[in-house]
Design a protein around this motif. Sequence first.
Motif, mmCIF file in Angstrom:
data_model
loop_
_atom_site.group_PDB
_atom_site.id
_atom_site.type_symbol
_atom_site.label_atom_id
_atom_site.label_comp_id
_atom_site.label_asym_id
_atom_site.label_seq_id
_atom_site.Cartn_x
_atom_site.Cartn_y
_atom_site.Cartn_z
ATOM 1 N N ARG A 74 -10.689 127.407 28.462
ATOM 2 C CA ARG A 74 -10.023 126.100 28.568
ATOM 3 C C ARG A 74 -9.871 125.461 27.185
ATOM 4 O O ARG A 74 -8.805 124.953 26.841
ATOM 5 C CB ARG A 74 -10.822 125.175 29.469
ATOM 6 C CG ARG A 74 -10.280 123.753 29.517
ATOM 7 C CD ARG A 74 -11.195 122.818 30.272
ATOM 8 N NE ARG A 74 -11.247 123.123 31.685
ATOM 9 C CZ ARG A 74 -10.379 122.645 32.586
ATOM 10 N NH1 ARG A 74 -9.402 121.852 32.188
ATOM 11 N NH2 ARG A 74 -10.491 122.961 33.852
ATOM 12 N N ALA A 78 -6.328 124.571 25.466
ATOM 13 C CA ALA A 78 -6.055 123.133 25.524
ATOM 14 C C ALA A 78 -5.340 122.623 24.282
ATOM 15 O O ALA A 78 -4.693 121.571 24.331
ATOM 16 C CB ALA A 78 -7.357 122.365 25.718
ATOM 17 N N VAL A 83 -4.380 121.378 30.133
ATOM 18 C CA VAL A 83 -4.822 122.457 31.023
ATOM 19 C C VAL A 83 -5.361 121.839 32.307
ATOM 20 O O VAL A 83 -6.264 121.000 32.275
ATOM 21 C CB VAL A 83 -5.913 123.317 30.346
ATOM 22 C CG1 VAL A 83 -6.451 124.349 31.302
ATOM 23 C CG2 VAL A 83 -5.366 123.975 29.101
ATOM 24 N N ALA A 86 -8.873 126.424 34.223
ATOM 25 C CA ALA A 86 -9.071 127.688 33.504
ATOM 26 C C ALA A 86 -10.212 128.422 34.177
ATOM 27 O O ALA A 86 -11.276 127.841 34.424
ATOM 28 C CB ALA A 86 -9.386 127.433 32.037
ATOM 29 N N VAL A 103 -5.208 130.679 33.406
ATOM 30 C CA VAL A 103 -5.118 129.322 32.874
ATOM 31 C C VAL A 103 -3.928 128.659 33.546
ATOM 32 O O VAL A 103 -2.829 129.214 33.560
ATOM 33 C CB VAL A 103 -4.922 129.327 31.339
ATOM 34 C CG1 VAL A 103 -4.715 127.914 30.822
ATOM 35 C CG2 VAL A 103 -6.084 129.997 30.649
ATOM 36 N N TYR A 105 -1.541 125.350 33.514
ATOM 37 C CA TYR A 105 -1.116 124.157 32.774
ATOM 38 C C TYR A 105 -0.485 123.170 33.733
ATOM 39 O O TYR A 105 -0.099 123.522 34.853
ATOM 40 C CB TYR A 105 -0.097 124.536 31.695
ATOM 41 C CG TYR A 105 -0.714 125.080 30.431
ATOM 42 C CD1 TYR A 105 -1.237 124.235 29.468
ATOM 43 C CD2 TYR A 105 -0.747 126.446 30.178
ATOM 44 C CE1 TYR A 105 -1.796 124.725 28.306
ATOM 45 C CE2 TYR A 105 -1.302 126.952 29.019
ATOM 46 C CZ TYR A 105 -1.822 126.080 28.087
ATOM 47 O OH TYR A 105 -2.374 126.567 26.937
ATOM 48 N N SER A 111 2.888 125.607 29.363
ATOM 49 C CA SER A 111 2.536 127.013 29.584
ATOM 50 C C SER A 111 3.306 127.921 28.630
ATOM 51 O O SER A 111 2.760 128.907 28.124
ATOM 52 C CB SER A 111 2.778 127.421 31.042
ATOM 53 O OG SER A 111 4.135 127.353 31.373
ATOM 54 N N GLY A 114 1.567 127.643 25.407
ATOM 55 C CA GLY A 114 0.297 128.358 25.477
ATOM 56 C C GLY A 114 0.469 129.856 25.272
ATOM 57 O O GLY A 114 -0.321 130.492 24.574
#
Length: 154
Positions: A74, A78, A83, A86, A103, A105, A111, A114
């Motif tokens: 996480r 983050a 988030v 996670a 994970v 989002y 996302s 990420g």
Amino acid sequence: MAMAAMRLPAIARAATEMASAPVGLRRLFCSNATNFSFLSPPANSETPARPQAEPSTNLFVSGLSKRTTSEGLRTAFAQFGEVADAKVVTDRVSGYSKGFGFVRYVTLEDSAKGIAGMDGKFLDGWVIFAEYAKPREPYRPHNNMSPPPYGNRY
């Protein structure tokens, strides 16, 4: 001197056998072969791309260390967005990570950031891979009369 004379015909015989061997074997066993085709694919062949899942807020993360925790996952993700959840999938007996996790989002944009930010990066000393998670197949209860999921083996 006599020993060297006895060896010479064997070496010469091996050299002539190697010269008459098919090109593939010669390439495989000769140290002066420059094209090791068995080690790398031909340059003109295209490797098929893995099918990508549709963009979603849920990411599949693989390549995790055994020591990676859900909180560590996480924290790492983050920095690219908010988030929602996670989770590192762990072994029931040992409690260690199985090497992958998920994970989630809050938004699609987060996302995507990420994936861009963490795919191929190091986490706890291991290179991790992030991609959109594929949706889970619906659960089918198994009974003795249903065929196996991998095909009919009879």
